[in-house]
Design a protein around this motif. Structure first.
Motif, PDB file in Angstrom:
ATOM      1  N   ILE A  70       0.825  -1.215   0.000  1.00  8.03           N
ATOM      2  CA  ILE A  70       0.000   0.000   0.000  1.00  8.03           C
ATOM      3  C   ILE A  70       0.856   1.261   0.000  1.00  8.03           C
ATOM      4  CG2 ILE A  70      -1.970  -1.147   1.088  1.00  8.03           C
ATOM      5  CD1 ILE A  70      -1.172   0.273   3.714  1.00  8.03           C
ATOM      6  N   TYR A  71       2.150   1.104   0.286  1.00  5.97           N
ATOM      7  CA  TYR A  71       3.101   2.217   0.174  1.00  5.97           C
ATOM      8  C   TYR A  71       4.003   2.051  -1.051  1.00  5.97           C
ATOM      9  CZ  TYR A  71       1.650   3.537   4.859  1.00  5.97           C
ATOM     10  OH  TYR A  71       0.920   3.932   5.952  1.00  5.97           O
ATOM     11  N   ASP A  72       3.481   1.340  -2.065  1.00  2.00           N
ATOM     12  CA  ASP A  72       4.191   1.100  -3.327  1.00  2.00           C
ATOM     13  C   ASP A  72       5.344   0.115  -3.186  1.00  2.00           C
ATOM     14  OD1 ASP A  72       2.481   2.828  -4.724  1.00  2.00           O
ATOM     15  OD2 ASP A  72       3.708   4.573  -4.187  1.00  2.00           O
TER      16      ASP A  72
END
Length: 508
Positions: free
Chosen positions: A27-29
């Motif tokens: 979700i933070y890449d």
């Protein structure tokens, strides 16, 4: 796209979609070359660990296990050679901005030439049929001899340059071989630089007074520094082994090919302590034993091969890898090394403590020699996953993706399915689930049609699906469906455990 790349992408996609492996911090890449194991991945991983541990520790009276700390005294890594010599030669391409291990670029060229030799052999075998003498062909064919001469020429330049830390010679070899960037095709290379692979951190409450320590780059040293502790407390006699499963960390220059090369990974290692002079006998013994273990997982022998090292590590007098045919080709899965007495002798020197064994049969003390078996758990996971992944076209024209795991390794052993969500069938199915869950990792699933549920279980590799229907309430029987053949049989509820146990008898 090459076929192998296409297969690997499908495996990666399947692993994420069905809860085997997720990109870490997605979700933070994400975080490069770091992965999380999902609900089925962790079960498969634990099953592989348990399978290895039982074969290595439980089934040997002279091998015991330990679990050493990740944080270790920094002098340990000085003694082991990691502080001064745990480096890889790094090179960048100026056009693509991609970074590579310089020695791997060169070794990939050797693999390409070996591939050309294989093509020549395959063509000759087709041409001559049963009369083909491969050994004679390899020793006499001019083209093959030319390829081998080229390989030897590369090795004769690469290995001395690596040993002598001659970075310019390594770069010049890349230029002379006309090696291009695999991504862009550019040949515009930077100079070669050394890159230390260890992660460092600090220990202590105040940063100004803290000491630098390292995340361990391998698990073996935790075994060596505990050699006497284990030998004395377990009253072990040589030959004996110490096994360990644990995390290790390497700041890889190029971490790629999914979970094959990661910065945080897990190793399954065993160090076998022997009398000096007997190490090569045990080296051959463990080569054979380790190959037997891999084959016991139900993967065919053609997927494995030995690769004996031409260039030995500074601590070894013999070394061989067990390589596996991954979707991207044969790569190292497990290393078997005769490490001589290098490690124990080095720790004696740096610690000032004797690490010797008194041999009552010889009536003398000596520093034991060591034969190591070191297996990457994540790579083993990938080998099992990639071999299991199968796309099948069925007789009715439909298709399914099925994971053909050995039942011993399968994340879920059985799933209990009520045919419909009413008429008391869910309650009966949950009763069966409750009787089996203490013996096997089971699952209960009531969502979607029975056909879709079967396909979902095929995709995660569940060997058995047990369906509860209206007849179950009448005669206490269920339908049990076998994953690979899709055959369905009617059996009594009291026979379920017997059927599953039969499939789980496989053991290393």
């Amino acid at each position: 796209m090459a076929k192998s790349e296409d297969i690997l992408k499908k495996i990666i996609s399947h692993a994420k979609e069905y809860g085997f492996v997720f990109p870490s911090s997605e979700i933070y890449d994400g975080l490069s070359a770091v992965y999380d194991y999902g609900q089925y991945g962790v079960e498969l991983k634990n099953n592989i660990k348990d399978y290895w541990w039982r074969s290595m520790v439980q089934h040997h009276e002279n091998i015991v296990g330990i679990d050493s700390a990740i944080f270790m005294h920094p002098t340990i890594w000085k003694a082991s050679g990691h502080v001064d010599a745990f480096n890889d030669p790094m090179i960048d391409n100026k056009d693509s901005k991609k970074r590579y291990r310089a020695d791997v670029l060169i070794e990939d060229q050797i693999v390409k030439i070996e591939g050309k030799i294989k093509k020549e052999v395959d063509k000759a075998r087709k041409r001559f049929g049963d009369s083909f003498d491969e050994e004679k062909y390899l020793s006499e064919n001019p083209r093959v001899l030319g390829y081998n001469e080229k390989i030897e020429g590369i090795k004769n330049r690469l290995y001395p340059a690596m040993d002598g830390n001659d970075l310019e010679a390594i770069r010049q070899l890349i230029i002379d071989l006309d090696i291009a960037d695999p991504v862009s095709g550019s040949k515009n290379w930077t100079d070669v630089r050394q890159f230390n692979l260890m992660f460092s951190t600090r220990i202590g409450s105040l940063s100004e007074t803290s000491n630098e320590i390292f995340l361990r780059p391998e698990t073996a040293q935790g075994i060596f520094v505990n050699f006497l502790n284990v030998q004395k407390t377990a009253r072990m006699k040589i030959p004996f082994g110490i096994a360990q499963i644990g995390k290790a960390f390497r700041n890889e220059i190029v971490a790629r090919q999914f979970i094959f090369r990661m910065r945080e990974f897990e190793q399954m290692e065993m160090q076998f302590f022997v009398r000096p002079g007997e190490e090569l006998k045990w080296f051959e013994y463990w080569k054979e034993e380790r190959m037997k273990w891999h084959l016991s997982m139900g993967i065919p022998a053609g997927k494995y091969r030995f690769h004996d090292h031409d260039k030995l590590a500074h601590y070894a007098n013999a070394a061989s890898d067990i390589e596996f045919d991954f979707p991207f080709g044969f790569k190292e899965l497990e290393g078997i090394h005769s490490r001589t007495d290098f490690d124990l002798a080095a720790h004696e020197q740096y610690s000032g403590k004797k690490l010797q064994y008194f041999d009552p049969e010889l009536n003398e003390s000596y520093v034991p020699f060591v034969v190591e078996t070191s297996l990457g758990l994540d790579r083993t996971f990938l080998s099992v996953l990639s071999h299991a992944y199968t796309e099948e076209k069925l007789e009715d024209g439909s298709e399914r993706v099925v994971m053909h795991f050995s039942p011993v390794l399968a994340p879920i052993k059985a799933t209990i399915l009520p045919l419909i969500k009413k008429d008391g069938l869910p309650e009966k199915a949950l009763q069966i689930f409750d009787t089996l869950k203490f013996d096997y990792m089971c699952q209960y699933d009531e969502k979607d049609s029975i056909g879709r549920r079967y396909r979902r279980q095929d995709a995660i590799g569940t060997p058995y699906c047990i369906t509860v229907d209206h007849q179950t309430q009448e005669d206490n029987t269920v339908t049990i469906r076998e994953r690979d053949s899709m055959k369905q049989d009617r059996i009594g509820i009291d026979k379920i455990r017997t059927v599953i146990d039969e499939r789980l008898k496989t053991d290393p």
